[in-house]
Design a protein around this motif. Structure first.
Motif, PDB file in Angstrom:
ATOM      1  N   THR A   1       0.832  -1.205   0.000  1.00  0.00           N
ATOM      2  CA  THR A   1       0.000   0.000   0.000  1.00  0.00           C
ATOM      3  C   THR A   1       0.864   1.251   0.000  1.00  0.00           C
TER       4      THR A   1
ATOM      5  N   GLY B   1       2.418   1.613  -3.355  1.00  0.00           N
ATOM      6  CA  GLY B   1       1.405   2.031  -4.320  1.00  0.00           C
ATOM      7  C   GLY B   1       1.154   3.522  -4.259  1.00  0.00           C
ATOM      8  N   ASN B   2       1.043   4.067  -3.059  1.00  0.00           N
ATOM      9  CA  ASN B   2       0.840   5.514  -2.913  1.00  0.00           C
ATOM     10  C   ASN B   2       2.056   6.296  -3.379  1.00  0.00           C
TER      11      ASN B   2
ATOM     12  N   LYS C   1       2.177   6.132  -7.169  1.00  0.00           N
ATOM     13  CA  LYS C   1       1.145   7.016  -7.725  1.00  0.00           C
ATOM     14  C   LYS C   1       1.621   8.464  -7.683  1.00  0.00           C
ATOM     15  N   ASP C   2       2.176   8.889  -6.550  1.00  0.00           N
ATOM     16  CA  ASP C   2       2.699  10.254  -6.442  1.00  0.00           C
ATOM     17  C   ASP C   2       3.834  10.495  -7.427  1.00  0.00           C
TER      18      ASP C   2
ATOM     19  N   ILE D   1       4.316   9.006 -10.305  1.00  0.00           N
ATOM     20  CA  ILE D   1       3.778   9.074 -11.662  1.00  0.00           C
ATOM     21  C   ILE D   1       3.141  10.435 -11.917  1.00  0.00           C
ATOM     22  N   PHE D   2       2.266  10.882 -11.000  1.00  0.00           N
ATOM     23  CA  PHE D   2       1.523  12.125 -11.231  1.00  0.00           C
ATOM     24  C   PHE D   2       2.372  13.373 -11.059  1.00  0.00           C
TER      25      PHE D   2
ATOM     26  N   SER E   1      -4.229  15.398 -15.397  1.00  0.00           N
ATOM     27  CA  SER E   1      -3.644  14.531 -14.373  1.00  0.00           C
ATOM     28  C   SER E   1      -3.449  15.277 -13.055  1.00  0.00           C
TER      29      SER E   1
END
Length: 97
Positions: free
Chosen positions: A15, A18-19, A22-23, A25-26, A65
């Motif tokens: 988890t 994953g966070n 995600k950060d 990537i964005f 995004s």
């Protein structure tokens, strides 16, 4: 018998990764790729028209995004309005007035 989650540490680690991913990537990957896209289009075409269009397209992608929370809320609004049958809006059977 007691239920034991054997992978509790791995689930927490996954988890967290994953966070973080995600950060990453964005906040890093999408802006870098948008900039790279503009540079490559400008380098290959050496023309202002396609480069300007590449800048506009990159800005749309980057802006979309960056505003995912707003877009999520808007999409939820649209879905709820559709589920309510248009929330009182009549788009048909109005006739020629």
């Amino acid at each position: 018998m007691h239920e034991i989650t054997l992978a509790a540490g791995w689930i927490t680690t996954g988890t967290g990764l994953g966070n973080d991913i995600k950060d990453l990537i964005f906040n890093v990957a999408i802006p870098v790729l948008c900039g790279l896209f503009v540079v490559v289009v400008g380098w290959k075409t050496k023309a202002p028209g396609p480069t300007i269009m590449a800048v506009i397209f990159a800005a749309i992608v980057w802006g979309g995004s960056a505003n995912m929370d707003t877009l999520k809320d808007k999409t939820t609004e649209d879905i709820n309005q559709y589920d309510d049958g248009g929330a009182g809006q009549q788009l048909w059977n109005q006739g020629d007035q």
